[in-house]
Design a protein around this motif. Sequence first.
Motif, PDB file in Angstrom:
ATOM      1  N   GLY A 145      10.309   6.783   4.775  1.00 19.60           N
ATOM      2  CA  GLY A 145      10.479   6.081   6.029  1.00 19.60           C
ATOM      3  C   GLY A 145       9.318   5.189   6.413  1.00 19.60           C
ATOM      4  O   GLY A 145       9.325   4.592   7.494  1.00 19.60           O
ATOM      5  N   LEU A 146       8.319   5.040   5.533  1.00 20.97           N
ATOM      6  CA  LEU A 146       7.132   4.244   5.853  1.00 20.97           C
ATOM      7  C   LEU A 146       6.870   3.200   4.771  1.00 20.97           C
ATOM      8  O   LEU A 146       6.858   3.515   3.575  1.00 20.97           O
ATOM      9  N   VAL A 147       6.659   1.974   5.203  1.00 23.67           N
ATOM     10  CA  VAL A 147       6.243   0.873   4.326  1.00 23.67           C
ATOM     11  C   VAL A 147       5.003   0.241   4.940  1.00 23.67           C
ATOM     12  O   VAL A 147       4.962  -0.020   6.147  1.00 23.67           O
ATOM     13  N   VAL A 148       3.982   0.001   4.108  1.00 29.52           N
ATOM     14  CA  VAL A 148       2.767  -0.675   4.567  1.00 29.52           C
ATOM     15  C   VAL A 148       2.394  -1.745   3.552  1.00 29.52           C
ATOM     16  O   VAL A 148       2.195  -1.438   2.366  1.00 29.52           O
ATOM     17  N   LEU A 205       0.822  -1.215   0.000  1.00 25.46           N
ATOM     18  CA  LEU A 205       0.000   0.000   0.000  1.00 25.46           C
ATOM     19  C   LEU A 205       0.851   1.257   0.000  1.00 25.46           C
ATOM     20  O   LEU A 205       0.509   2.243  -0.660  1.00 25.46           O
ATOM     21  N   VAL A 206       1.963   1.246   0.736  1.00 27.53           N
ATOM     22  CA  VAL A 206       2.839   2.418   0.819  1.00 27.53           C
ATOM     23  C   VAL A 206       4.264   1.970   0.576  1.00 27.53           C
ATOM     24  O   VAL A 206       4.765   1.057   1.242  1.00 27.53           O
ATOM     25  N   PHE A 207       4.916   2.632  -0.379  1.00 29.10           N
ATOM     26  CA  PHE A 207       6.312   2.348  -0.688  1.00 29.10           C
ATOM     27  C   PHE A 207       7.148   3.606  -0.454  1.00 29.10           C
ATOM     28  O   PHE A 207       7.679   4.214  -1.373  1.00 29.10           O
ATOM     29  N   GLY A 208       7.213   4.018   0.801  1.00 31.82           N
ATOM     30  CA  GLY A 208       8.117   5.072   1.227  1.00 31.82           C
ATOM     31  C   GLY A 208       8.107   6.334   0.386  1.00 31.82           C
ATOM     32  O   GLY A 208       7.056   6.943   0.128  1.00 31.82           O
ATOM     33  N   ASP A 209       9.315   6.731  -0.035  1.00 28.83           N
ATOM     34  CA  ASP A 209       9.492   7.978  -0.787  1.00 28.83           C
ATOM     35  C   ASP A 209       8.592   8.055  -2.009  1.00 28.83           C
ATOM     36  O   ASP A 209       8.086   9.132  -2.362  1.00 28.83           O
ATOM     37  N   SER A 210       8.396   6.925  -2.681  1.00 29.01           N
ATOM     38  CA  SER A 210       7.633   6.932  -3.930  1.00 29.01           C
ATOM     39  C   SER A 210       6.178   7.297  -3.730  1.00 29.01           C
ATOM     40  O   SER A 210       5.507   7.740  -4.662  1.00 29.01           O
TER      41      SER A 210
END
Length: 390
Positions: A113-116, A103-108
């Motif tokens: 700083g977040l991965v989901v 769902l979340v790939f950090g900077d992109s």
Amino acid sequence: MLTVKLKKNEDRRLRAGHLWIYSNEIDTEATPIKAVAAGTLCRFSDTRGKILGVGYINPTALLCGRLLTGKADATIDTNWFQRRLVSALDLRKRLYPTPHYRLVFGDSDGLPGLVVDRYDDVLVVQMTTAGMEQLKPLVLEALQRVLKPRGILLRNDTASRELEGLSMYEEVIGDVPEVVDVIESGVSFKAPIRGGQKTGWFYDQHANRDRMAPYARDARVLDVFSYVGGWAVRAARFGATSIACVDSSKLALDSALVNAEINGAALDVHQGEALDVLKRLRGEGRLYDLVIVDPPALIKRKRDTDAGTEHYAALNRQAIQLLAPNGILIACSCSFHMDASELQRILLRESRAAGRRLQILEQGGQSPDHPVHPAIPETRYLKSFVCRLS
């Protein structure tokens, strides 16, 4: 809010769309930061005082600043995170028919700083920076608002946190099972999110596994670094006649067997270090029509390049020796520090040494739920070659 001033001309990368600030780019005479708490929200400005945006800072890290938004007056609150998550969700809903994806790939996705990773109503979250760790309450509240998950697993145990001076821990919020369901292109799997690798499943290879279909049909398949059988079980569904898996983890191979049973497939599993097992299989005279070599990152830091490059070469060397005439090799690398041209050079060199003619049929990268940030090369990390060796 603290304003951190950059040195002259050090704002160029941010103006070009990048999100990172290094410690040597900050004018510490104009804005001393040593006493600033790690993860503090701040504004960044150029040397003339023009605000470049809002982000967070960690004065103890070499990569000490991350830009969250280019809006100087932005308020980083739950509503701000909610808007970013809704945008990320909109993309994944377009891409996938079921709620199983990154769902979340950090900077992109504008959330450095977040991965989901999403497994329907269970989320696995990683926070790799001090700034995102400080913002954790806002992140969790926004996830609850947008997705209302049954459970959230915080797998904050990645080694990259050490670079930020962060402790490693795991935290469970709500109902989080040991194993979750994954559906990939209509194929069902079980993924061990509590005891498995990273976030439990490697969504980044989804598109490359789809691409395998014509090569797996009626083939004898060897899946090296098989983990829980993502490649192997997909190969079985594509019509492979036999499948062997190699992995050093008993948990991974046990999970692969479970996934094979779910899908009515049979696996021949080999536990051990990949090179050792490949050499043994070669000694037994085994041959395969399709070999997949999908190792973990073997070059995690630039100084590991020489040793990692030789490791990639050794793995593909052994894989080529196990290929039947006109066999297919799927060779992958998730090491950012090895670019595609270097992996191609290795494949050419090893095929020539084996007296085989190499044809590159297809080249792939990470699946689109891992989008590439055009200003940040590090977000383009996965390489995959589909090769025929005659």
